[in-house]
Design a protein around this motif. Sequence first.
Motif, short mmCIF file in Angstrom:
data_model
loop_
_atom_site.label_atom_id
_atom_site.label_comp_id
_atom_site.label_asym_id
_atom_site.label_seq_id
_atom_site.Cartn_x
_atom_site.Cartn_y
_atom_site.Cartn_z
N SER A 149 0.80 -1.23 0.00
CA SER A 149 0.00 0.00 0.00
C SER A 149 0.83 1.28 0.00
CB SER A 149 -0.97 0.03 1.20
OG SER A 149 -1.84 -1.08 1.15
N GLY A 150 2.08 1.19 -0.45
CA GLY A 150 2.91 2.38 -0.56
C GLY A 150 2.58 3.20 -1.80
N ARG A 151 3.11 4.42 -1.83
CA ARG A 151 2.88 5.33 -2.95
C ARG A 151 4.19 5.61 -3.69
NH1 ARG A 151 0.86 10.29 0.49
NH2 ARG A 151 2.55 9.43 1.75
N LEU A 152 4.05 6.11 -4.91
CA LEU A 152 5.18 6.59 -5.70
C LEU A 152 5.03 8.10 -5.82
CD1 LEU A 152 7.60 6.36 -7.62
CD2 LEU A 152 6.00 5.76 -9.45
N ILE A 153 6.05 8.83 -5.40
CA ILE A 153 5.98 10.29 -5.38
C ILE A 153 7.12 10.86 -6.21
CG2 ILE A 153 6.11 12.35 -3.92
CD1 ILE A 153 5.05 10.37 -1.64
N GLY A 182 2.87 13.30 4.37
CA GLY A 182 2.95 12.22 5.36
C GLY A 182 3.73 11.03 4.85
N VAL A 183 4.81 11.29 4.13
CA VAL A 183 5.62 10.22 3.56
C VAL A 183 6.15 9.30 4.65
CG1 VAL A 183 7.83 9.76 2.41
CG2 VAL A 183 6.25 11.44 1.46
N GLY A 184 6.11 7.99 4.37
CA GLY A 184 6.56 7.00 5.35
C GLY A 184 7.36 5.88 4.71
N PRO A 185 7.69 4.85 5.48
CA PRO A 185 8.57 3.77 5.01
C PRO A 185 8.07 2.97 3.82
CG PRO A 185 8.41 3.76 7.40
CD PRO A 185 7.38 4.72 6.91
N LEU A 186 6.77 2.99 3.56
CA LEU A 186 6.24 2.22 2.43
C LEU A 186 6.22 3.01 1.13
CD1 LEU A 186 3.28 0.28 4.09
CD2 LEU A 186 5.63 -0.47 3.69
N ASP A 187 6.57 4.28 1.20
CA ASP A 187 6.55 5.14 0.02
C ASP A 187 7.89 5.13 -0.72
OD1 ASP A 187 3.89 6.02 0.42
OD2 ASP A 187 4.58 7.44 1.93
N SER A 188 7.83 5.48 -1.99
CA SER A 188 9.03 5.65 -2.82
C SER A 188 9.02 7.08 -3.35
CB SER A 188 9.03 4.66 -3.99
OG SER A 188 8.95 3.32 -3.53
N VAL A 189 10.13 7.78 -3.20
CA VAL A 189 10.23 9.17 -3.62
C VAL A 189 11.27 9.30 -4.72
CG1 VAL A 189 10.80 11.53 -2.91
CG2 VAL A 189 9.52 10.03 -1.36
N VAL A 190 10.86 9.83 -5.86
CA VAL A 190 11.76 10.02 -7.00
C VAL A 190 12.07 11.51 -7.13
CG1 VAL A 190 12.09 9.72 -9.48
CG2 VAL A 190 10.79 8.02 -8.18
#
Length: 309
Positions: free
Chosen positions: A70-74, A136-144
């Motif tokens: 359930s992470g996001r790509l940002i 609210g970025v957290g450990p399941l997210d990926s940031v590009v």
Amino acid sequence: MTGNDALRGTLEGLTTERADPAFADLDLLSTAEQVALIAEQGRRAADAVAAESDSIAAAVDGIVARMRQSGRLIHIGAGTPGRLGVLDASEIPPTFGADPGLVVGVIAGGERALRSAIENAEDDADAGAAALADLGVGPLDSVVGISASGRTPYVSGALREARRRGALAISVANNRGAEISADADVAIEVVSGAELVAGSTRLNAGTAQKLVLNALSTLAMVQLGKVYGNLMVDVQSTNEKLHARAERIVMHATGAAPEVAAAALAEADGSVKVAIGIIAGEADATAVRAALAERDGRLREALSVLRAG
């Protein structure tokens, strides 16, 4: 040495800022010759992306592992890179039927910066960090973090904040040994070279960035089961063209006649995946939806369940 002297010295060492003497007569060439150069430089950008296949693949694998939880790509950047990130994010929901919050685009200076230059927005590292805090970025997210020069403070601040929060930090730069690479878990350095118009990184660098973002988001969607073969089986039929495309996808996947595909889509309430399951799995819509839910939306696996049953 003044601050401007130091910055000028830094920029002079970047390939994206170099004035290539090979293009010194650009304004004297015929239109056809200028077009040929544009096309040639586009191929050069694509080759530079291909050379970074391993790092791009590593980034995709990291993104997918987090999205499955359930992470996001940002995507985050300033100027052209920021606009490209917002563009990529905005195209994911209609193409892949994904929630609008799954892939997010952030640009320095906010919405107004999509159409107008916002002075000094890219120089604010704290603003880059604050943008991720606001999400609210957290450990399941990926940031590009995307920066042609590889030294944009806004992007550096965002990547450092991403790592501080435990997110996967991915950098995309167009120079080797980029500063932002040091702030990333996965560094993608696509050396697209000097620009046809010196320093105009909306050209080669922008083309390369678009290709990288295409790869990251599209391949993540592929691995999450948003396609069947190479078909957009989660496409949203929001207009007449897309409804016709949905029918064509069902026909292509199943070999069904147009009227059969249309009937299946009607039974499936417009869901291409369910329509294909109705025809290829010889099941009703309820059974197809259950099989898809059991297999996390992966149509190929759902069809195996239906055929085995």
